[in-house]
Every structure is written in C-alpha cells, then in structure tokens.
Design an enzyme around this catalytic site. Structure first.
Site, PDB file in Angstrom:
ATOM      1  N   HIS A 254       0.840  -1.204   0.000  1.00  0.00           N
ATOM      2  CA  HIS A 254       0.000   0.000   0.000  1.00  0.00           C
ATOM      3  C   HIS A 254       0.879   1.261   0.000  1.00  0.00           C
ATOM      4  CE1 HIS A 254      -3.937  -1.900   0.400  1.00  0.00           C
ATOM      5  NE2 HIS A 254      -3.401  -2.738   1.267  1.00  0.00           N
ATOM      6  N   ASP A 317      -0.437  -4.987   5.802  1.00  0.00           N
ATOM      7  CA  ASP A 317      -1.436  -5.888   5.238  1.00  0.00           C
ATOM      8  C   ASP A 317      -1.310  -6.008   3.725  1.00  0.00           C
ATOM      9  OD1 ASP A 317      -2.238  -3.139   5.160  1.00  0.00           O
ATOM     10  OD2 ASP A 317      -4.197  -3.789   4.460  1.00  0.00           O
ATOM     11  N   GLU A 318      -1.858  -7.078   3.195  1.00  0.00           N
ATOM     12  CA  GLU A 318      -2.125  -7.269   1.768  1.00  0.00           C
ATOM     13  C   GLU A 318      -0.908  -7.049   0.865  1.00  0.00           C
ATOM     14  OE1 GLU A 318      -6.859  -6.291   1.417  1.00  0.00           O
ATOM     15  OE2 GLU A 318      -5.497  -4.594   1.274  1.00  0.00           O
ATOM     16  N   ASN A 319       0.246  -7.467   1.324  1.00  0.00           N
ATOM     17  CA  ASN A 319       1.434  -7.410   0.472  1.00  0.00           C
ATOM     18  C   ASN A 319       1.595  -8.751  -0.239  1.00  0.00           C
ATOM     19  OD1 ASN A 319       3.947  -7.003  -0.723  1.00  0.00           O
ATOM     20  ND2 ASN A 319       5.034  -7.568   1.155  1.00  0.00           N
TER      21      ASN A 319
END
Length: 684
Positions: A254, A317-319
């Site tokens: 992000h 998160d969400e890597n």
C-alpha cells in the site's frame, strides 16, 4: 400516500417501543450501562438546574461540564445558566465528583456511578474521563412528558467491558477535513469509544505533512493533507474527550503514494503514479535497501512528535510480494540470508521497524499479517480477515492472544461493507461461549470499527458510520448479555436522532442527496423507495475496484441509501408478526398500496433527472413486488387458492426484483417471499 406511509412507519416504531420496554433494557441508552436500577419518580429540569464539579480539578472536566450544559440547553430549550455553580456544593442540581485527572491510555479507569432522585443528580467517578462518560449518559437519559423534561429516578453503576473501543477512519483514499474528524470525535465520545485510528497513508495519498520529506505531500497527494499543527490540534481535541489517537503509515505494501514521491525506495525500477482505483496493488518498499530504513526512521521520528500515544501502526497488510518475486537482487538477498518466503521477508522488515519504533518508546501495531515467530510480544495484532477473505473469522485474534500478543478485532465491524447493524452487533470479540483460556481473554483488548473510504467522501462518511457505530460501541462497552436485536434497533433509532445534537450529518446529507436528485420534485416518492433498499453488500458494489475511481461521483442514489432500510425492516417485522398471529400487528396493506402506486410518481421525477434513470427497473420491481404481496394477502385472507402457475410467476417476479438497481437492492423481498411461502403451504 405520504400520510398513510408516515402513519404506518410511526405505528410500527411505536409498537417496537412497547416491545422494547419489556425486553432487556428499560431506558433508551446506548451503550447500555452495566447495572441499571430504575425506580418510581422523575426529576424535572428547570431554568434553575445547575452543575457543580467537585474533587480534583481538571481542565478536561471543566470544559466537558460546560459543554454538557450547552447540550442540555440544546436538547431541552430551557434557559439554563451555562456555567459551573457558585456557592455551596449541595445546592447544585447535578453534583459531579471526580477524584483524579485521568490519563488517555488503554486500561484507564472509565467507570462511574449515577444516582438520581428527588434531591438531585450525583455523578461519581474516580477520574475526569469516567465522569465525562457519565455526563454523556445523563444527556441520553433526558426524557419528556406533558409537564416538561426530566430524568427518571435511577441508580447506574457502569464500566466498560473492553479496554480498546476503537474506530478506524481512512482519509488516505478520500481526504476528510479536520472539521469532519472533530465532529466524529465528538460522536465517538458520546457513545464511549476511546481510540481513533487514523489511516494516514495508502496507494491513493499520503496525508501527514512531512517537513523532512516534503515530496510526500507535493507528489504523494493531490494537495490535500494534514499539517502538523492541524494534527496536533486533533490530538489535543481527542485527548480532551478521553480518546487516544493511533497513527498508521502503511508499509511495506500500500505504498504507491510514498513511491510516487521517492521511487528509489521501491522494489522495482519503474515510474510510480498515485493510484486512482481501489484494490491491492504491486508497489512495495524494498526491504533489502538500507535507505528504506533510514527513510522510515527519519519519518517515524517526525510523526511520533505529533502523536504522544504509545502505539504506532505500520499497517503491513495485503502485500502479495509480486515486485519482490520479480526482483533479482531481492531474490539473491533472500537466498543469502536463508529467507524462504515473502512472509518471512516481511517478517525481517517488521522486526527492523519494531526496533526503530522501540527507540522512540512506541509499541508497534499492525494488521494480522505482521505476526511472525520472532515478533516481540510488545506488538499489538489487529485481526481483520474473515469470510470475505476466505479466512476463519477471529482465528488470528485467538491465535495471537494464545501466543501472548495483545490483540483487537475488526472482522465483523467493517462498516464500509454496508452490512446490517445486526450482523455487526452480534459479533463479540470474546464471548463466554468460545473456549478461551483466561490468558487468551486477558490479551483480547477489544475491537475497532473500520471505515475505509474507497467509496466514501466527506458528504457520506457519517451516513456510513452512524448510527451503526453506536451499536458496535455497545458491543465493546456493555455486558455480553445485552444483545436483543430488536431492542437494539429501537434504541439505535432513538440514539440516531440524539446524535444530531453533535452536528452529525448522517440524516441530513442523504436527504440533501435526494433533494438534488429530485430536481425540484416532491421527494416523498423517492424516500418511500429509498427506505426499502440498501446498498449492495461487501465488495459487490465496486467489482474489481475499477467501477469507481477517486474522482467518480459519490452523491448518487446508492450514496443516499443506508445499511438498514427502515421501511423494509419495519415491513418485514410486521410480516413476521402477521404470519405468527402476534398481538398488535399492523395492517400490511397501506404501505404496499403506496409502494405499488409509487412507480408512476418515480417516473415523473426520472423524466427530469437523468441521474435517476439507473433506478427505473428498481422502482418498477418494487411496484410489482408490492402488487404481488397484495394479491397474496387477498388469497390468504379469503382462503382462496391461486392457480399453480401463479406461484411460478410469483417466484419469477421475486427473482427479477432481486437484481440491483442504482447499485442498491430491494429489501422487502424476504417479507413478500415469506407471505408467498405461507400461501403455498396452505394450498398444499
């Protein structure tokens, strides 16, 4: 049509009030206190009503006491003297006793007691934060009858169930002005939330003013960000309300906004540009580049001077690690250091950041992906994954707690998903029924509401947060046993109106959107339909994150709709009443007749409002479903039998009506379907 519909809604709400009065709660409070003993008698407010603040003086309680009196005047219209009482303490109507100045920290004592009888109001707390929580309860307690405004005689003993009662607001996707944040801080304090988590960076924008790295603001935003002075002001404002602010700078993923400004920190040699859509993107900081840690050290050193609280959220998160997989030098680094996966590589990155933050006496916080074997137990784990992510809800919460990490829950509390209040209200971070050890329970601090802003702008923020956030605040504060859903909805409707005293726009802004769409026409036909629909759920409104972008219009039909369609909820409740022969059921026909006739009025508005063409089929389907329900009622009440093909056609109508219109979905279908099913059962 207008009067019939309004009378119908009023009668239903009135019947729910009667039911709620005999349910778990006896007063229209939210969150509901731990212990309430209601007795006979009323203490009427007059223009002589006064307030004294006794014990340990604090600026916080002095200001909150003054604000309390102003709110009291706002609620009652009485000309009450808006200052502390002068003279003997026992002459004040409302006597507040606070023994200490509270600290804005997790675990601070927020308990209070209230005693109201004919002699007056006594509010006692161990510190000014607890006293402030009690003042909010007093404001909610104000009632009225033909004689005037009063407080019921009552004894209240109250304290929170969970220590961490948070709300995450995301100004990175769509920037939110300072005034909006302050207004929501007021509302948070009104329902006893105590943590504001600010998501300050993401792929769409970096919102913290960095004087050390100015390109973060000149290139990493569209020009909107918070100055350091503004953020200091927000921190002070929240502290006054007993609310801790936690900043989040989301890394290593992000990170598009950061890399747009400083591409040399990225894992891929490319040109980065601010992201305009929603989703999970590839730009990621390079964990093998020592300059990344130098950069983050200097940036964090700047940020911690603004946020004095002990927590610093690094996101995490969400890597997906796509750019790591593509990078030859990163793959060599992993092989050389025995790092076998991207998760382990991110763990290496997290440990480096944990050491950096420790230098500034900050505890690292992050989403559940940061949890690795070697992470120090000082880290706070934020559990968020559930069914939408094909994960077991609360699995990471309980795992983190068992391994000795303090942890909080957000799965179930993502209000941007536009799920019903009931679905969130019944999610409990640590219910007694779950097989948890005492050690696990001690590590579960509470929960946090999340409001991601991919589809939210300042004009719609509050209609997405409130009043649902008040119900979740109750889950965090009140005893677990307080969970009757209909009782909750009744009290939430009351609190929704009360929250307007804090200038929230959760009611006014949707009405403004509808007035704009009505193009000068009477808005009543639109409101009748709007009260029967809800926005599409989860991530279905914005498939793939590409239907909308940063600059899309967010003041359309769906943006006026709310997560709990009030007309549909009332109708479906009354269908249940009708089919189960409960006492006091309302006549279903008036609202159905109004809805059946409504489409012709909607079409007249659509003719002058092209933006509303997207709801033409929705309106037509609502009319067809209402007509179907009227037919069904006639069959049920006359004991006559339709032809078998009638049921086939009925189900076709209901299936077609299930299709979205204007990115919203008709919510009366379940009630009408129940009527059809009941008829089918009688025919058989």
């Amino acid at each position: 049509m207008r009067n019939i519909y309004r009378q119908y809604i009023f009668s239903i709400l009135f019947s729910l009030v009667i039911v709620a009065a005999h349910a778990q709660t006896a007063l229209p409070l939210m969150p509901y206190p731990k212990e309430v003993q209601l007795s006979e008698g009323k203490l009427y407010l007059t223009e002589e009503t006064s307030l004294s603040i006794n014990g340990k003086y604090s600026d916080r309680l002095s200001k909150e006491g003054t604000q309390f009196l102003r709110q009291l005047v706002e609620q009652t219209g009485l000309f009450i003297n808006q200052s502390k009482v002068v003279g003997a303490i026992d002459q004040a109507t409302i006597q507040v006793q606070s023994l200490a100045v509270g600290q804005v920290e997790i675990g601070e004592d927020e308990s209070y007691t209230i005693q109201i009888d004919q002699s007056g109001v006594k509010l006692n707390a161990s510190n000014d934060i607890g006293a402030s929580r009690g003042l909010m309860t007093l404001l909610q307690l104000v009632q009225a009858d033909s004689k005037g405004y009063y407080w019921p005689h009552v004894a209240i003993d109250d304290e929170p169930r969970f220590r961490w009662r948070g709300m995450m607001i995301d100004p990175s996707r769509h920037f939110l002005p300072v005034t909006d944040l302050k207004r929501n801080i007021d509302a948070m304090a009104a329902v006893k939330l105590n943590v504001l988590h600010l998501h300050l960076s993401d792929d769409q924008g970096f919102r913290f003013e960095s004087k050390v790295f100015p390109k973060l603001n000149s290139l990493g935003t569209d020009g909107n960000y918070y100055s350091q002075e503004e953020l200091k002001d927000i921190v002070d404002y929240a502290s006054q309300k007993g609310i801790l602010i936690v900043p989040e700078i989301d890394v290593p993923g992000h990170a598009t906004a950061i890399l747009t400004a400083y591409p040399e920190l990225g894992s891929k040699d490319t040109t980065y540009v601010l992201e305009r859509f929603a989703g999970i993107f590839d730009p990621t900081l390079d964990p093998t580049n020592e300059e990344v840690y130098v950069f983050l050290d200097k940036l964090f050193a700047e940020i911690v001077t603004i946020f004095p609280g002990p927590y610093f959220n690094i996101g995490g998160d969400e890597n997906l690690g796509k750019h790591w997989n593509e990078s030859e030098h990163i793959q060599k680094f992993m092989k050389k250091n025995g790092i076998k996966s991207n998760h382990e590589l991110q763990g290496y990155f997290n440990l480096r950041l944990q050491k950096i933050l420790a230098q500034y006496e900050k505890r690292m916080m992050g989403w559940e992906e940061i949890m690795i074997d070697d992470l120090e137990k000082s880290a706070l784990i934020h559990s968020w994954k559930g069914a939408w992510e094909k994960a077991t809800p609360k699995q990471s919460l309980y795992k983190a707690a068992a391994e000795g990490y303090q942890t909080i829950l957000s799965n179930g509390y993502y209000l941007d998903l536009m799920l019903t209040t009931e679905s969130s209200y019944l999610v409990d971070p640590a219910p007694k029924a779950d097989n948890l050890s005492d050690f696990q329970r001690s590590n579960i601090l509470g929960g946090e509401i999340c409001m991601w802003s991919e589809l939210v702008i300042p004009q719609t923020l509050e209609s997405r947060l409130w009043p649902r956030a008040a119900a979740i605040a109750e889950r965090f504060w009140s005893p677990e046993e307080i969970k009757d859903v209909e009782d909750m909805y009744d009290r939430m409707d009351h609190i929704s109106l009360w929250l307007e005293n804090f200038d929230l726009k959760h009611i006014s802004e949707p009405n403004r959107i509808i007035r704009k769409l009505a193009a000068g026409h009477d808005t009543e036909p639109l409101h009748l339909l709007l009260d029967m629909v809800e926005p599409m759920k989860g991530y279905t409104r914005n498939p793939g994150g590409t239907m909308y972008n940063t600059f899309s219009p967010y003041t359309k039909w769906v943006d006026a709709a709310t997560a709990d369609a009030p007309g549909a909820r009332a109708f479906n409740n009354q269908v249940d009443c009708y089919l189960n022969s409960k006492i006091g059921c309302q006549d279903l026909k008036p609202v159905l007749e109004s809805l059946a006739e409504n489409h012709d009025q909607i079409m007249k508005i659509i003719a002058d409002s092209p933006s509303l063409q997207e709801i033409q089929s929705l309106s037509a389907n609502a009319s067809r479903v209402a007509s179907l329900a009227l037919e069904t009622l006639d069959y049920l009440e006359t004991n006559s039998k339709p032809k078998s093909k009638w049921f086939v056609d009925a189900k076709d109508i209901l299936n077609e009506a299930s299709e979205q219109g204007g990115r919203t979905e008709l919510q009366v279908i379940s009630g009408v379907s129940d009527l059809v099913t009941a008829l089918e059962g009688e025919v058989k």
